[in-house]
Design a protein around this motif. Sequence first.
Motif, PDB file in Angstrom:
ATOM      1  N   ARG A  53      -4.317   2.911  -1.478  1.00  0.00           N
ATOM      2  CA  ARG A  53      -2.963   3.129  -1.986  1.00  0.00           C
ATOM      3  C   ARG A  53      -2.400   4.468  -1.560  1.00  0.00           C
ATOM      4  N   MET A  54      -3.236   5.377  -1.069  1.00  0.00           N
ATOM      5  CA  MET A  54      -2.789   6.754  -0.892  1.00  0.00           C
ATOM      6  C   MET A  54      -2.471   7.089   0.553  1.00  0.00           C
TER       7      MET A  54
ATOM      8  N   THR B  55      -2.143  10.276   2.722  1.00  0.00           N
ATOM      9  CA  THR B  55      -2.543  11.683   2.625  1.00  0.00           C
ATOM     10  C   THR B  55      -2.493  12.315   4.009  1.00  0.00           C
TER      11      THR B  55
ATOM     12  N   THR C 236       0.402  12.351  -1.181  1.00  0.00           N
ATOM     13  CA  THR C 236       0.186  13.763  -1.496  1.00  0.00           C
ATOM     14  C   THR C 236       1.412  14.572  -1.071  1.00  0.00           C
TER      15      THR C 236
ATOM     16  N   VAL D 244      17.117   6.860   2.478  1.00  0.00           N
ATOM     17  CA  VAL D 244      17.066   6.239   1.153  1.00  0.00           C
ATOM     18  C   VAL D 244      15.587   6.007   0.838  1.00  0.00           C
ATOM     19  N   PHE D 245      15.163   6.391  -0.355  1.00  0.00           N
ATOM     20  CA  PHE D 245      13.762   6.247  -0.768  1.00  0.00           C
ATOM     21  C   PHE D 245      13.669   5.093  -1.761  1.00  0.00           C
ATOM     22  N   LYS D 246      12.894   4.101  -1.382  1.00  0.00           N
ATOM     23  CA  LYS D 246      12.850   2.854  -2.157  1.00  0.00           C
ATOM     24  C   LYS D 246      11.513   2.709  -2.878  1.00  0.00           C
ATOM     25  N   SER D 247      11.583   2.216  -4.121  1.00  0.00           N
ATOM     26  CA  SER D 247      10.395   1.819  -4.898  1.00  0.00           C
ATOM     27  C   SER D 247       9.372   2.940  -5.034  1.00  0.00           C
TER      28      SER D 247
ATOM     29  N   ASP E  61       5.506   9.723  -9.791  1.00  0.00           N
ATOM     30  CA  ASP E  61       4.778  10.813  -9.128  1.00  0.00           C
ATOM     31  C   ASP E  61       5.337  11.070  -7.730  1.00  0.00           C
TER      32      ASP E  61
ATOM     33  N   ALA F 176       8.624  12.848  -7.919  1.00  0.00           N
ATOM     34  CA  ALA F 176       8.469  14.266  -8.248  1.00  0.00           C
ATOM     35  C   ALA F 176       8.054  15.063  -7.010  1.00  0.00           C
TER      36      ALA F 176
ATOM     37  N   THR G  24       2.612  -0.777 -13.192  1.00  0.00           N
ATOM     38  CA  THR G  24       2.256   0.452 -12.467  1.00  0.00           C
ATOM     39  C   THR G  24       1.514   0.181 -11.164  1.00  0.00           C
ATOM     40  N   GLY G  25       0.913  -0.993 -11.037  1.00  0.00           N
ATOM     41  CA  GLY G  25       0.105  -1.282  -9.854  1.00  0.00           C
ATOM     42  C   GLY G  25      -1.272  -0.650  -9.887  1.00  0.00           C
ATOM     43  N   HIS G  26      -1.595  -0.018 -11.019  1.00  0.00           N
ATOM     44  CA  HIS G  26      -2.879   0.669 -11.129  1.00  0.00           C
ATOM     45  C   HIS G  26      -3.863  -0.141 -11.943  1.00  0.00           C
TER      46      HIS G  26
ATOM     47  N   GLU H 133      -7.751   8.168  -7.480  1.00  0.00           N
ATOM     48  CA  GLU H 133      -6.657   8.843  -6.769  1.00  0.00           C
ATOM     49  C   GLU H 133      -6.603  10.351  -6.976  1.00  0.00           C
TER      50      GLU H 133
ATOM     51  N   TYR I 141      -6.774  12.756  -3.821  1.00  0.00           N
ATOM     52  CA  TYR I 141      -5.720  13.755  -3.615  1.00  0.00           C
ATOM     53  C   TYR I 141      -6.346  15.128  -3.406  1.00  0.00           C
TER      54      TYR I 141
ATOM     55  N   LYS J 220      -1.495  13.558 -14.018  1.00  0.00           N
ATOM     56  CA  LYS J 220      -0.164  13.143 -13.552  1.00  0.00           C
ATOM     57  C   LYS J 220       0.327  14.201 -12.564  1.00  0.00           C
ATOM     58  N   TYR J 221       0.391  13.832 -11.282  1.00  0.00           N
ATOM     59  CA  TYR J 221       0.741  14.828 -10.266  1.00  0.00           C
ATOM     60  C   TYR J 221       2.099  15.458 -10.537  1.00  0.00           C
ATOM     61  N   ARG J 222       3.006  14.661 -11.103  1.00  0.00           N
ATOM     62  CA  ARG J 222       4.363  15.182 -11.281  1.00  0.00           C
ATOM     63  C   ARG J 222       4.389  16.369 -12.244  1.00  0.00           C
TER      64      ARG J 222
ATOM     65  N   TYR K 133      17.646   7.420  -4.240  1.00  0.00           N
ATOM     66  CA  TYR K 133      16.522   6.569  -4.612  1.00  0.00           C
ATOM     67  C   TYR K 133      17.028   5.168  -4.929  1.00  0.00           C
ATOM     68  N   GLU K 134      16.265   4.170  -4.528  1.00  0.00           N
ATOM     69  CA  GLU K 134      16.567   2.794  -4.947  1.00  0.00           C
ATOM     70  C   GLU K 134      15.383   2.224  -5.720  1.00  0.00           C
TER      71      GLU K 134
END
Lengths: 102, 337
Positions: free
Chosen positions: A14-15, A17, A49, A73-76, A80, A83, B156-158, B166, B170, B318-320, B336-337
Amino acid sequence: MQTLIEMKPYAIGRMATVRLTAVPAREQIEAAIDAGDEVLLNFAGVAATQSFVDELIGVMILRRGPAVLESLVFKSCSDDVKAIIDFVVSDRSDQFESTTIH
Amino acid sequence: MRVAVGLVMATEILCPTRLTHRDPSSIYKLCGDMLQCNDDIIINARQLDFVSPLGLASFGATIGSLPGPCTVEIVNLQPAMQSYLNRMDVFRLHSGVNVIGLGGGTPARHDRKADLVELTCVADPRQIAKVAHRLAVATVGFFPDVNPDEQEDEMTGHNRFSLCAEPLEYALSELLENALTHARRYGNSHATVWVACQHYPSSGQVQIAVVDNGCGILATLASHSRLSAKTDLAAIMAALQPRVSCNRDLGLHSDSVNQGVGLTTTYRIATAAGGWLTIVSGDAHYASNGYGGPLRFLPWKGCAVLLGCHRDKLPDVKYRELLPKIEPGAHPRIRYE
Protein backbone atom coordinates in the motif's frame (compact mmCIF):
# COMPACT_ATOMS: atom_id res chain seq x y z
CA MET A 1 -7.89 17.62 -21.57
CA GLN A 2 -7.31 15.56 -18.39
CA THR A 3 -4.59 12.99 -17.79
CA LEU A 4 -5.17 10.40 -15.07
CA ILE A 5 -2.06 9.09 -13.29
CA GLU A 6 -2.52 6.20 -10.86
CA MET A 7 -0.28 6.17 -7.80
CA LYS A 8 -0.87 2.46 -7.09
CA PRO A 9 1.85 1.26 -9.51
CA TYR A 10 4.39 3.28 -7.52
CA ALA A 11 3.48 1.61 -4.23
CA ILE A 12 4.84 -1.61 -2.83
CA GLY A 13 1.89 -3.11 -1.03
CA ARG A 14 0.00 0.00 0.00
CA MET A 15 2.92 2.35 0.56
CA ALA A 16 4.68 4.64 -1.90
CA THR A 17 8.03 5.47 -0.36
CA VAL A 18 11.42 7.00 -1.24
CA ARG A 19 12.29 9.75 -3.66
CA LEU A 20 13.63 7.58 -6.45
CA THR A 21 10.25 5.90 -6.82
CA ALA A 22 8.50 9.24 -7.37
CA VAL A 23 10.81 10.52 -10.11
CA PRO A 24 9.19 8.72 -13.08
CA ALA A 25 5.75 9.70 -11.80
CA ARG A 26 6.79 13.32 -11.59
CA GLU A 27 8.22 13.19 -15.10
CA GLN A 28 4.90 11.83 -16.33
CA ILE A 29 3.07 14.68 -14.59
CA GLU A 30 5.38 17.30 -16.04
CA ALA A 31 5.01 15.92 -19.55
CA ALA A 32 1.22 16.08 -19.27
CA ILE A 33 1.30 19.63 -17.88
CA ASP A 34 3.65 20.74 -20.63
CA ALA A 35 1.17 19.29 -23.12
CA GLY A 36 -1.50 21.52 -21.62
CA ASP A 37 -3.41 18.85 -19.68
CA GLU A 38 -4.95 18.96 -16.25
CA VAL A 39 -3.46 16.06 -14.25
CA LEU A 40 -5.56 13.89 -11.93
CA LEU A 41 -3.44 11.99 -9.39
CA ASN A 42 -5.34 9.02 -8.02
CA PHE A 43 -4.20 8.01 -4.52
CA ALA A 44 -6.96 5.45 -3.94
CA GLY A 45 -5.66 2.68 -1.65
CA VAL A 46 -2.22 4.29 -1.40
CA ALA A 47 -0.32 5.56 1.62
CA ALA A 48 2.77 7.68 1.02
CA THR A 49 5.73 9.06 2.89
CA GLN A 50 6.61 12.73 2.99
CA SER A 51 9.76 12.00 0.93
CA PHE A 52 7.73 10.44 -1.87
CA VAL A 53 5.22 13.30 -1.98
CA ASP A 54 7.96 15.90 -1.83
CA GLU A 55 9.75 14.38 -4.81
CA LEU A 56 6.41 14.03 -6.64
CA ILE A 57 5.13 17.59 -6.27
CA GLY A 58 7.51 19.52 -4.01
CA VAL A 59 10.27 19.52 -6.61
CA MET A 60 7.80 20.82 -9.24
CA ILE A 61 6.77 23.65 -6.93
CA LEU A 62 10.40 24.60 -6.42
CA ARG A 63 11.04 24.62 -10.17
CA ARG A 64 7.78 26.05 -11.53
CA GLY A 65 6.27 27.84 -8.55
CA PRO A 66 3.03 27.16 -6.66
CA ALA A 67 1.07 28.02 -9.81
CA VAL A 68 1.74 24.48 -11.01
CA LEU A 69 -0.90 23.34 -8.53
CA GLU A 70 -3.59 24.84 -10.79
CA SER A 71 -2.92 21.93 -13.14
CA LEU A 72 -3.19 19.23 -10.45
CA VAL A 73 -6.14 17.47 -8.83
CA PHE A 74 -5.57 14.96 -6.00
CA LYS A 75 -8.14 12.19 -5.93
CA SER A 76 -9.15 9.74 -3.18
CA CYS A 77 -6.50 10.78 -0.70
CA SER A 78 -6.63 9.47 2.84
CA ASP A 79 -6.47 12.00 5.67
CA ASP A 80 -2.81 11.11 6.21
CA VAL A 81 -1.90 11.63 2.54
CA LYS A 82 -3.80 14.95 2.49
CA ALA A 83 -1.87 16.11 5.55
CA ILE A 84 1.43 15.21 3.89
CA ILE A 85 0.44 16.96 0.65
CA ASP A 86 -0.67 20.05 2.61
CA PHE A 87 2.67 20.13 4.43
CA VAL A 88 4.80 19.66 1.30
CA VAL A 89 2.85 22.30 -0.65
CA SER A 90 3.03 24.82 2.16
CA ASP A 91 6.71 24.25 2.90
CA ARG A 92 7.91 24.28 -0.71
CA SER A 93 5.72 27.25 -1.66
CA ASP A 94 7.19 29.24 1.22
CA GLN A 95 10.69 28.24 0.10
CA PHE A 96 9.94 29.23 -3.51
CA GLU A 97 8.58 32.61 -2.47
CA SER A 98 11.48 33.35 -0.15
CA THR A 99 14.18 32.52 -2.69
CA THR A 100 12.65 33.83 -5.94
CA ILE A 101 13.96 37.18 -7.10
CA HIS A 102 11.04 39.39 -8.23
CA MET B 1 46.61 -8.93 20.97
CA ARG B 2 48.27 -10.38 17.86
CA VAL B 3 48.54 -14.15 17.62
CA ALA B 4 49.99 -16.53 15.09
CA VAL B 5 47.48 -18.86 13.49
CA GLY B 6 49.62 -21.22 11.49
CA LEU B 7 51.67 -18.99 9.23
CA VAL B 8 49.18 -16.13 9.40
CA MET B 9 49.10 -13.35 11.96
CA ALA B 10 45.74 -12.50 13.45
CA THR B 11 44.52 -10.04 16.06
CA GLU B 12 42.50 -11.48 18.93
CA ILE B 13 39.75 -9.32 20.45
CA LEU B 14 37.66 -10.23 23.49
CA CYS B 15 33.95 -9.68 22.81
CA PRO B 16 31.93 -8.14 25.64
CA THR B 17 29.04 -9.98 27.28
CA ARG B 18 26.32 -7.88 25.70
CA LEU B 19 26.12 -5.85 22.52
CA THR B 20 23.05 -3.76 23.22
CA HIS B 21 21.76 -0.20 22.99
CA ARG B 22 21.90 0.12 26.77
CA ASP B 23 25.70 0.11 26.56
CA PRO B 24 26.67 1.33 23.08
CA SER B 25 30.22 2.05 24.25
CA SER B 26 30.84 -1.72 24.33
CA ILE B 27 29.48 -2.13 20.80
CA TYR B 28 31.66 0.60 19.35
CA LYS B 29 34.74 -0.46 21.25
CA LEU B 30 34.44 -3.87 19.58
CA CYS B 31 33.83 -2.22 16.21
CA GLY B 32 36.69 0.23 16.68
CA ASP B 33 39.08 -2.52 17.76
CA MET B 34 38.17 -4.48 14.61
CA LEU B 35 38.71 -1.47 12.37
CA GLN B 36 42.16 -0.88 13.79
CA CYS B 37 43.32 -4.38 12.79
CA ASN B 38 45.60 -4.83 9.82
CA ASP B 39 45.34 -8.61 9.61
CA ASP B 40 42.83 -11.39 10.18
CA ILE B 41 40.64 -11.04 13.26
CA ILE B 42 39.72 -13.55 15.95
CA ILE B 43 36.83 -12.47 18.17
CA ASN B 44 36.71 -14.47 21.39
CA ALA B 45 32.99 -14.62 22.14
CA ARG B 46 33.08 -16.86 25.21
CA GLN B 47 31.27 -14.21 27.29
CA LEU B 48 28.76 -13.12 24.64
CA ASP B 49 25.16 -13.86 25.60
CA PHE B 50 23.03 -11.12 24.05
CA VAL B 51 23.09 -9.11 20.85
CA SER B 52 20.44 -6.53 20.00
CA PRO B 53 19.64 -5.19 16.52
CA LEU B 54 21.92 -2.22 17.17
CA GLY B 55 24.82 -4.55 17.94
CA LEU B 56 24.12 -6.70 14.88
CA ALA B 57 23.75 -3.83 12.43
CA SER B 58 26.87 -2.13 13.80
CA PHE B 59 28.82 -5.38 13.46
CA GLY B 60 27.61 -5.65 9.86
CA ALA B 61 28.64 -2.08 9.09
CA THR B 62 32.05 -2.78 10.60
CA ILE B 63 32.51 -5.89 8.46
CA GLY B 64 31.55 -3.71 5.49
CA SER B 65 34.31 -1.25 6.41
CA LEU B 66 37.12 -3.79 6.71
CA PRO B 67 39.65 -3.76 3.92
CA GLY B 68 39.18 -7.18 2.29
CA PRO B 69 40.12 -9.82 1.79
CA CYS B 70 40.46 -10.98 5.36
CA THR B 71 38.93 -13.48 7.74
CA VAL B 72 36.97 -12.75 10.90
CA GLU B 73 36.62 -15.77 13.14
CA ILE B 74 34.17 -15.59 16.01
CA VAL B 75 35.30 -18.35 18.37
CA ASN B 76 34.00 -19.97 21.58
CA LEU B 77 30.41 -19.05 20.78
CA GLN B 78 27.79 -20.48 23.09
CA PRO B 79 25.50 -22.83 21.12
CA ALA B 80 22.41 -20.63 21.37
CA MET B 81 24.37 -17.57 20.27
CA GLN B 82 25.94 -19.43 17.36
CA SER B 83 22.49 -20.55 16.26
CA TYR B 84 21.16 -16.99 16.57
CA LEU B 85 23.99 -15.43 14.58
CA ASN B 86 23.65 -18.14 11.95
CA ARG B 87 19.91 -17.46 11.71
CA MET B 88 20.61 -13.73 11.27
CA ASP B 89 22.96 -14.47 8.34
CA VAL B 90 25.94 -12.93 10.13
CA PHE B 91 28.23 -15.52 8.53
CA ARG B 92 27.16 -14.53 5.03
CA LEU B 93 27.74 -10.83 5.19
CA HIS B 94 30.31 -9.42 2.87
CA SER B 95 31.94 -10.73 -0.25
CA GLY B 96 35.38 -9.46 0.69
CA VAL B 97 35.41 -10.69 4.28
CA ASN B 98 35.09 -14.29 5.37
CA VAL B 99 33.11 -14.47 8.64
CA ILE B 100 33.29 -17.80 10.44
CA GLY B 101 31.45 -18.73 13.60
CA LEU B 102 32.92 -21.43 15.77
CA GLY B 103 31.17 -22.60 18.89
CA GLY B 104 32.39 -24.51 21.88
CA GLY B 105 29.66 -27.14 21.55
CA THR B 106 26.86 -28.37 19.34
CA PRO B 107 24.68 -25.55 17.99
CA ALA B 108 21.21 -25.56 19.53
CA ARG B 109 18.78 -27.69 17.51
CA HIS B 110 15.85 -25.44 18.32
CA ASP B 111 16.06 -22.45 16.05
CA ARG B 112 14.43 -19.50 17.76
CA LYS B 113 10.84 -18.98 16.79
CA ALA B 114 10.80 -16.88 13.65
CA ASP B 115 10.61 -13.39 15.13
CA LEU B 116 13.96 -12.49 13.64
CA VAL B 117 14.61 -10.72 10.37
CA GLU B 118 18.00 -11.33 8.80
CA LEU B 119 20.69 -8.68 8.91
CA THR B 120 20.43 -6.82 5.61
CA CYS B 121 22.87 -4.60 3.75
CA VAL B 122 21.55 -1.82 1.51
CA ALA B 123 24.03 -0.35 -0.94
CA ASP B 124 21.76 0.79 -3.78
CA PRO B 125 19.01 3.41 -3.35
CA ARG B 126 16.83 1.35 -5.68
CA GLN B 127 16.71 -1.38 -3.02
CA ILE B 128 15.30 0.84 -0.27
CA ALA B 129 11.56 0.65 -0.97
CA LYS B 130 11.53 -3.15 -1.33
CA VAL B 131 13.78 -3.70 1.69
CA ALA B 132 11.68 -1.41 3.90
CA HIS B 133 8.49 -3.18 2.84
CA ARG B 134 9.95 -6.67 3.27
CA LEU B 135 11.38 -5.96 6.71
CA ALA B 136 8.21 -4.28 8.00
CA VAL B 137 5.97 -7.08 6.75
CA ALA B 138 8.31 -9.77 8.08
CA THR B 139 8.53 -8.12 11.50
CA VAL B 140 4.76 -7.68 11.87
CA GLY B 141 4.30 -11.23 10.60
CA PHE B 142 5.62 -12.38 13.96
CA PHE B 143 3.08 -10.46 16.01
CA PRO B 144 0.60 -12.74 17.77
CA ASP B 145 -3.08 -12.24 16.92
CA VAL B 146 -2.29 -10.23 13.77
CA ASN B 147 -3.41 -11.88 10.56
CA PRO B 148 -2.14 -10.49 7.25
CA ASP B 149 -5.15 -12.02 5.50
CA GLU B 150 -7.70 -10.35 7.78
CA GLN B 151 -10.41 -8.62 5.81
CA GLU B 152 -9.76 -4.94 5.29
CA ASP B 153 -12.09 -2.29 6.66
CA GLU B 154 -14.30 -1.05 3.83
CA MET B 155 -13.98 2.59 4.85
CA THR B 156 -10.27 2.82 5.55
CA GLY B 157 -8.87 -0.04 3.48
CA HIS B 158 -6.82 -1.11 6.48
CA ASN B 159 -6.67 -4.22 8.58
CA ARG B 160 -4.72 -4.60 11.82
CA PHE B 161 -1.74 -6.00 9.92
CA SER B 162 -1.37 -2.96 7.68
CA LEU B 163 -1.96 -0.59 10.62
CA CYS B 164 1.03 -2.20 12.37
CA ALA B 165 3.27 -2.57 9.32
CA GLU B 166 2.91 0.86 7.74
CA PRO B 167 4.47 2.94 10.54
CA LEU B 168 7.44 0.57 10.53
CA GLU B 169 7.71 0.73 6.75
CA TYR B 170 7.46 4.52 6.86
CA ALA B 171 10.21 4.81 9.47
CA LEU B 172 12.44 2.24 7.75
CA SER B 173 12.20 3.88 4.34
CA GLU B 174 12.95 7.33 5.75
CA LEU B 175 15.87 6.09 7.85
CA LEU B 176 17.38 4.07 4.99
CA GLU B 177 17.01 6.92 2.50
CA ASN B 178 18.46 9.39 4.99
CA ALA B 179 21.38 7.11 5.73
CA LEU B 180 22.30 6.40 2.10
CA THR B 181 21.90 10.06 1.15
CA HIS B 182 23.89 11.65 3.94
CA ALA B 183 26.45 8.93 4.63
CA ARG B 184 27.96 9.05 1.15
CA ARG B 185 29.17 12.63 1.31
CA TYR B 186 32.68 13.92 1.80
CA GLY B 187 34.60 11.07 0.20
CA ASN B 188 32.41 8.26 1.53
CA SER B 189 30.81 7.28 -1.77
CA HIS B 190 31.08 3.57 -0.95
CA ALA B 191 29.33 3.80 2.40
CA THR B 192 26.66 1.17 2.98
CA VAL B 193 23.75 0.85 5.33
CA TRP B 194 22.96 -2.17 7.50
CA VAL B 195 19.58 -2.86 9.03
CA ALA B 196 18.39 -5.37 11.63
CA CYS B 197 14.88 -5.79 13.04
CA GLN B 198 13.61 -7.85 15.91
CA HIS B 199 10.34 -8.42 17.71
CA TYR B 200 10.57 -9.49 21.36
CA PRO B 201 7.41 -11.52 22.04
CA SER B 202 7.51 -11.43 25.84
CA SER B 203 7.66 -7.62 26.07
CA GLY B 204 5.88 -6.79 22.80
CA GLN B 205 8.78 -4.56 21.89
CA VAL B 206 10.00 -4.01 18.33
CA GLN B 207 13.50 -2.70 17.63
CA ILE B 208 14.80 -1.49 14.26
CA ALA B 209 18.44 -0.54 13.84
CA VAL B 210 19.81 1.30 10.80
CA VAL B 211 23.59 1.77 10.84
CA ASP B 212 25.82 3.31 8.19
CA ASN B 213 29.60 3.49 7.91
CA GLY B 214 29.67 6.91 6.26
CA CYS B 215 30.71 10.41 7.19
CA GLY B 216 28.60 10.92 10.31
CA ILE B 217 26.13 13.65 11.24
CA LEU B 218 28.63 16.34 12.27
CA ALA B 219 30.27 16.31 8.83
CA THR B 220 26.92 16.90 7.11
CA LEU B 221 25.92 19.77 9.41
CA ALA B 222 29.31 21.36 10.14
CA SER B 223 28.42 24.64 8.41
CA HIS B 224 24.79 24.81 9.50
CA SER B 225 23.70 27.98 11.26
CA ARG B 226 21.65 25.99 13.79
CA LEU B 227 24.57 23.90 14.96
CA SER B 228 25.15 25.20 18.49
CA ALA B 229 28.65 23.74 18.80
CA LYS B 230 30.96 21.73 16.57
CA THR B 231 30.42 18.53 18.53
CA ASP B 232 28.83 15.23 17.63
CA LEU B 233 26.17 15.61 20.32
CA ALA B 234 25.21 19.10 19.11
CA ALA B 235 24.99 17.73 15.56
CA ILE B 236 22.64 14.94 16.66
CA MET B 237 20.42 17.41 18.53
CA ALA B 238 20.35 19.72 15.51
CA ALA B 239 19.49 16.85 13.15
CA LEU B 240 16.44 16.03 15.28
CA GLN B 241 14.99 19.48 14.67
CA PRO B 242 12.77 19.81 11.58
CA ARG B 243 14.23 21.37 8.44
CA VAL B 244 17.84 21.30 9.63
CA SER B 245 19.28 18.28 7.78
CA CYS B 246 18.04 19.45 4.39
CA ASN B 247 20.23 21.19 1.87
CA ARG B 248 18.36 24.40 1.22
CA ASP B 249 21.64 26.25 0.93
CA LEU B 250 22.28 24.35 -2.29
CA GLY B 251 19.81 26.59 -4.04
CA LEU B 252 16.34 26.51 -5.48
CA HIS B 253 16.97 24.35 -8.52
CA SER B 254 19.02 21.49 -7.07
CA ASP B 255 17.46 18.10 -7.71
CA SER B 256 15.94 16.16 -4.88
CA VAL B 257 16.62 18.69 -2.17
CA ASN B 258 15.16 17.05 0.88
CA GLN B 259 12.91 18.82 3.36
CA GLY B 260 14.83 17.77 6.45
CA VAL B 261 11.92 16.20 8.32
CA GLY B 262 12.56 12.47 7.81
CA LEU B 263 14.44 11.92 11.09
CA THR B 264 12.07 14.20 12.99
CA THR B 265 9.04 12.27 11.74
CA THR B 266 10.71 8.93 12.52
CA TYR B 267 11.37 10.13 16.05
CA ARG B 268 7.72 11.12 16.39
CA ILE B 269 6.59 7.72 15.05
CA ALA B 270 8.69 6.06 17.74
CA THR B 271 7.28 8.16 20.58
CA ALA B 272 3.70 7.88 19.25
CA ALA B 273 4.16 4.11 19.35
CA GLY B 274 5.24 4.20 22.98
CA GLY B 275 8.94 3.99 22.16
CA TRP B 276 12.17 5.87 21.82
CA LEU B 277 15.01 6.73 19.45
CA THR B 278 18.72 6.16 20.05
CA ILE B 279 21.31 7.82 17.84
CA VAL B 280 25.07 7.27 17.86
CA SER B 281 27.45 9.30 15.71
CA GLY B 282 31.08 10.17 16.36
CA ASP B 283 31.69 10.16 20.09
CA ALA B 284 28.10 10.95 21.07
CA HIS B 285 25.20 8.76 22.11
CA TYR B 286 21.75 10.31 22.41
CA ALA B 287 18.73 8.38 23.63
CA SER B 288 15.31 9.98 23.88
CA ASN B 289 14.49 7.77 26.88
CA GLY B 290 17.37 9.23 28.88
CA TYR B 291 20.09 6.60 28.47
CA GLY B 292 22.41 8.82 26.46
CA GLY B 293 25.93 10.04 27.18
CA PRO B 294 29.36 10.17 25.56
CA LEU B 295 30.84 6.96 24.18
CA ARG B 296 33.46 5.83 26.67
CA PHE B 297 36.02 4.20 24.41
CA LEU B 298 35.98 4.56 20.63
CA PRO B 299 33.80 6.68 18.35
CA TRP B 300 31.61 5.48 15.50
CA LYS B 301 32.49 7.30 12.29
CA GLY B 302 29.09 6.88 10.65
CA CYS B 303 25.61 7.13 12.11
CA ALA B 304 23.57 4.51 13.95
CA VAL B 305 19.87 4.91 14.65
CA LEU B 306 17.80 2.54 16.77
CA LEU B 307 14.02 2.87 16.89
CA GLY B 308 12.23 1.02 19.66
CA CYS B 309 8.47 0.88 20.05
CA HIS B 310 5.63 -1.27 21.33
CA ARG B 311 3.70 -3.35 18.83
CA ASP B 312 0.30 -2.69 20.46
CA LYS B 313 0.68 1.05 19.93
CA LEU B 314 1.64 0.91 16.24
CA PRO B 315 -1.99 1.03 15.00
CA ASP B 316 -2.40 4.30 16.91
CA VAL B 317 0.25 6.13 14.86
CA LYS B 318 -1.31 8.88 12.70
CA TYR B 319 1.21 10.50 10.36
CA ARG B 320 -0.93 13.59 9.98
CA GLU B 321 -0.36 14.37 13.64
CA LEU B 322 3.40 13.90 13.43
CA LEU B 323 4.43 16.34 10.70
CA PRO B 324 5.81 19.78 11.60
CA LYS B 325 3.12 22.40 11.96
CA ILE B 326 2.26 24.42 8.87
CA GLU B 327 3.10 28.10 9.32
CA PRO B 328 -0.03 30.26 9.53
CA GLY B 329 -0.82 32.47 6.57
CA ALA B 330 -2.08 32.22 3.01
CA HIS B 331 -1.28 28.98 1.23
CA PRO B 332 -1.84 27.87 -2.35
CA ARG B 333 -5.15 26.21 -3.09
CA ILE B 334 -4.95 22.45 -3.42
CA ARG B 335 -7.72 20.70 -5.32
CA TYR B 336 -8.90 17.47 -3.73
CA GLU B 337 -11.60 15.17 -5.06
